[in-house]
Design an enzyme around this catalytic site. Structure first.
Site, PDB file in Angstrom:
ATOM      1  N   LYS A  11       0.826  -1.215   0.000  1.00 20.72           N
ATOM      2  CA  LYS A  11       0.000   0.000   0.000  1.00 20.72           C
ATOM      3  C   LYS A  11       0.866   1.274   0.000  1.00 20.72           C
ATOM      4  O   LYS A  11       2.080   1.221   0.273  1.00 20.72           O
ATOM      5  CB  LYS A  11      -0.933  -0.036   1.217  1.00 20.72           C
ATOM      6  CG  LYS A  11      -1.974  -1.161   1.157  1.00 20.72           C
ATOM      7  CD  LYS A  11      -2.925  -1.108   2.357  1.00 20.72           C
ATOM      8  CE  LYS A  11      -3.999  -2.179   2.258  1.00 20.72           C
ATOM      9  NZ  LYS A  11      -4.965  -2.093   3.404  1.00 20.72           N
ATOM     10  N   TYR A  51     -12.431  -1.931  -3.948  1.00 23.56           N
ATOM     11  CA  TYR A  51     -12.918  -2.024  -2.563  1.00 23.56           C
ATOM     12  C   TYR A  51     -14.448  -1.945  -2.462  1.00 23.56           C
ATOM     13  O   TYR A  51     -14.975  -1.678  -1.385  1.00 23.56           O
ATOM     14  CB  TYR A  51     -12.267  -0.946  -1.701  1.00 23.56           C
ATOM     15  CG  TYR A  51     -10.876  -1.316  -1.214  1.00 23.56           C
ATOM     16  CD1 TYR A  51     -10.667  -2.412  -0.365  1.00 23.56           C
ATOM     17  CD2 TYR A  51      -9.766  -0.578  -1.587  1.00 23.56           C
ATOM     18  CE1 TYR A  51      -9.402  -2.759   0.078  1.00 23.56           C
ATOM     19  CE2 TYR A  51      -8.478  -0.924  -1.142  1.00 23.56           C
ATOM     20  CZ  TYR A  51      -8.317  -2.011  -0.303  1.00 23.56           C
ATOM     21  OH  TYR A  51      -7.062  -2.355   0.144  1.00 23.56           O
ATOM     22  N   ASN A 114      -2.019   0.231   6.719  1.00 25.48           N
ATOM     23  CA  ASN A 114      -1.471  -0.998   7.293  1.00 25.48           C
ATOM     24  C   ASN A 114      -0.612  -1.803   6.303  1.00 25.48           C
ATOM     25  O   ASN A 114      -0.478  -3.011   6.407  1.00 25.48           O
ATOM     26  CB  ASN A 114      -2.588  -1.840   7.919  1.00 25.48           C
ATOM     27  CG  ASN A 114      -3.655  -2.228   6.925  1.00 25.48           C
ATOM     28  OD1 ASN A 114      -3.535  -1.953   5.729  1.00 25.48           O
ATOM     29  ND2 ASN A 114      -4.691  -2.882   7.405  1.00 25.48           N
ATOM     30  N   HIS A 117      -2.306  -5.360   1.503  1.00 28.27           N
ATOM     31  CA  HIS A 117      -3.587  -6.031   1.294  1.00 28.27           C
ATOM     32  C   HIS A 117      -3.298  -7.475   0.921  1.00 28.27           C
ATOM     33  O   HIS A 117      -2.323  -7.747   0.209  1.00 28.27           O
ATOM     34  CB  HIS A 117      -4.366  -5.371   0.145  1.00 28.27           C
ATOM     35  CG  HIS A 117      -5.519  -6.204  -0.346  1.00 28.27           C
ATOM     36  ND1 HIS A 117      -6.770  -6.133   0.230  1.00 28.27           N
ATOM     37  CD2 HIS A 117      -5.589  -7.168  -1.311  1.00 28.27           C
ATOM     38  CE1 HIS A 117      -7.568  -7.025  -0.382  1.00 28.27           C
ATOM     39  NE2 HIS A 117      -6.875  -7.650  -1.315  1.00 28.27           N
TER      40      HIS A 117
HETATM   41  P1  IDP Z   1      -7.926  -6.730   5.731  1.00 30.86           P
HETATM   42  O1  IDP Z   1      -7.100  -5.792   4.858  1.00 30.86           O
HETATM   43  O2  IDP Z   1      -7.144  -7.207   6.936  1.00 30.86           O
HETATM   44  O3  IDP Z   1      -8.549  -7.865   4.951  1.00 30.86           O
HETATM   45  P2  IDP Z   1     -10.560  -5.491   5.755  1.00 30.86           P
HETATM   46  O4  IDP Z   1     -11.556  -5.624   6.866  1.00 30.86           O
HETATM   47  O5  IDP Z   1     -10.823  -6.223   4.480  1.00 30.86           O
HETATM   48  O6  IDP Z   1      -9.110  -5.854   6.357  1.00 30.86           O
HETATM   49  O7  IDP Z   1     -10.421  -3.941   5.445  1.00 30.86           O
HETATM   50  C1  IDP Z   1      -9.808  -3.491   4.252  1.00 30.86           C
HETATM   51  C2  IDP Z   1      -8.887  -2.343   4.603  1.00 30.86           C
HETATM   52  O8  IDP Z   1      -9.676  -1.247   5.079  1.00 30.86           O
HETATM   53  C3  IDP Z   1      -7.885  -2.595   5.745  1.00 30.86           C
HETATM   54  O9  IDP Z   1      -6.728  -3.288   5.329  1.00 30.86           O
HETATM   55  C4  IDP Z   1      -7.581  -1.187   6.177  1.00 30.86           C
HETATM   56  O10 IDP Z   1      -6.672  -0.535   5.281  1.00 30.86           O
HETATM   57  C5  IDP Z   1      -8.956  -0.529   6.077  1.00 30.86           C
HETATM   58  N1  IDP Z   1      -9.702  -0.614   7.333  1.00 30.86           N
HETATM   59  C6  IDP Z   1     -10.290  -1.713   7.884  1.00 30.86           C
HETATM   60  N2  IDP Z   1     -10.901  -1.424   9.042  1.00 30.86           N
HETATM   61  C7  IDP Z   1     -10.693  -0.090   9.246  1.00 30.86           C
HETATM   62  C8  IDP Z   1     -11.091   0.805  10.290  1.00 30.86           C
HETATM   63  O11 IDP Z   1     -11.760   0.446  11.262  1.00 30.86           O
HETATM   64  N3  IDP Z   1     -10.676   2.101  10.137  1.00 30.86           N
HETATM   65  C9  IDP Z   1      -9.946   2.549   9.066  1.00 30.86           C
HETATM   66  N4  IDP Z   1      -9.579   1.721   8.067  1.00 30.86           N
HETATM   67  C10 IDP Z   1      -9.939   0.421   8.154  1.00 30.86           C
HETATM   68 MG    MG Z   2      -9.940  -7.736   3.392  1.00 33.82          MG
END
Ligand code: IDP
Ligand code: MG
Length: 140
Positions: A11, A51, A114, A117
């Site tokens: 990312k 997304y 984070n 992905h």
């Molecule tokens: P993942 O990437 O671990 O599969 P997902 O629930 O699919 O997590 O969420 C996609 C992306 O959305 C996350 O990697 C992160 O960048 C962002 N995200 C998820 N939850 C939050 C939140 O509570 N606040 C802000 N961004 C979030």
């Molecule tokens: Mg995800």
């Protein structure tokens, strides 16, 4: 477990800090082969489409803006049980909950920024790979 492919994205927070090599070293050390990768700067429309599954979540708009804030590396990782293995190497979505040694524990800036992905199921992996890669890119 069978050999499979999964989609990974390094990312913008990670490309900005020149962490591509360190992240890729984690994949290779874990037995995930990087069989294709390319650097892209997504348009808003493409990020929104990728997304789309999260479009009703409160963080959707911020996530899209973050994902278009700089270049990303999209990549296909291959290995035994690659989807689950990659999720293990990545660590939990929230870096404060991620295990020691995971990419997110070591590199993530926040729950949003984070660093990586990874596809969350074999079915999604196929769809996400097809979203970014043509068949010819995976045959070499
Ligand atoms: P993942 O990437 O671990 O599969 P997902 O629930 O699919 O997590 O969420 C996609 C992306 O959305 C996350 O990697 C992160 O960048 C962002 N995200 C998820 N939850 C939050 C939140 O509570 N606040 C802000 N961004 C979030
Ligand atoms: Mg995800």
């Amino acid at each position: 477990m069978a050999i499979e492919n999964t989609l990974s994205i390094i990312k913008p927070d990670a490309t900005r800090r020149d962490l591509t090599g360190l992240v890729n070293a984690k994949f290779e050390k874990a037995g995930l082969k990087i069989i294709a990768q390319k650097r892209l700067h997504l348009s808003k429309a493409v990020a929104q489409k990728f997304y789309e599954v999260h479009k009703d979540r409160p963080f959707y708009n911020d996530l899209v803006e973050f994902m278009i804030s700089g270049p990303i590396i999209v990549q296909v990782l291959r290995g035994e049980g690659a989807v689950i293995l990659n999720r293990t190497v990545m660590g939990a979505t929230n870096p404060s909950e991620a295990d020691e040694g995971t990419i997110r524990k070591e590199f993530a800036e926040s729950i949003e920024a984070n660093s990586v992905h990874g596809s969350d199921s074999s079915e999604n992996a196929i769809n996400e790979i097809n979203f970014f890669f043509a068949e010819i890119e995976l045959l070499i």
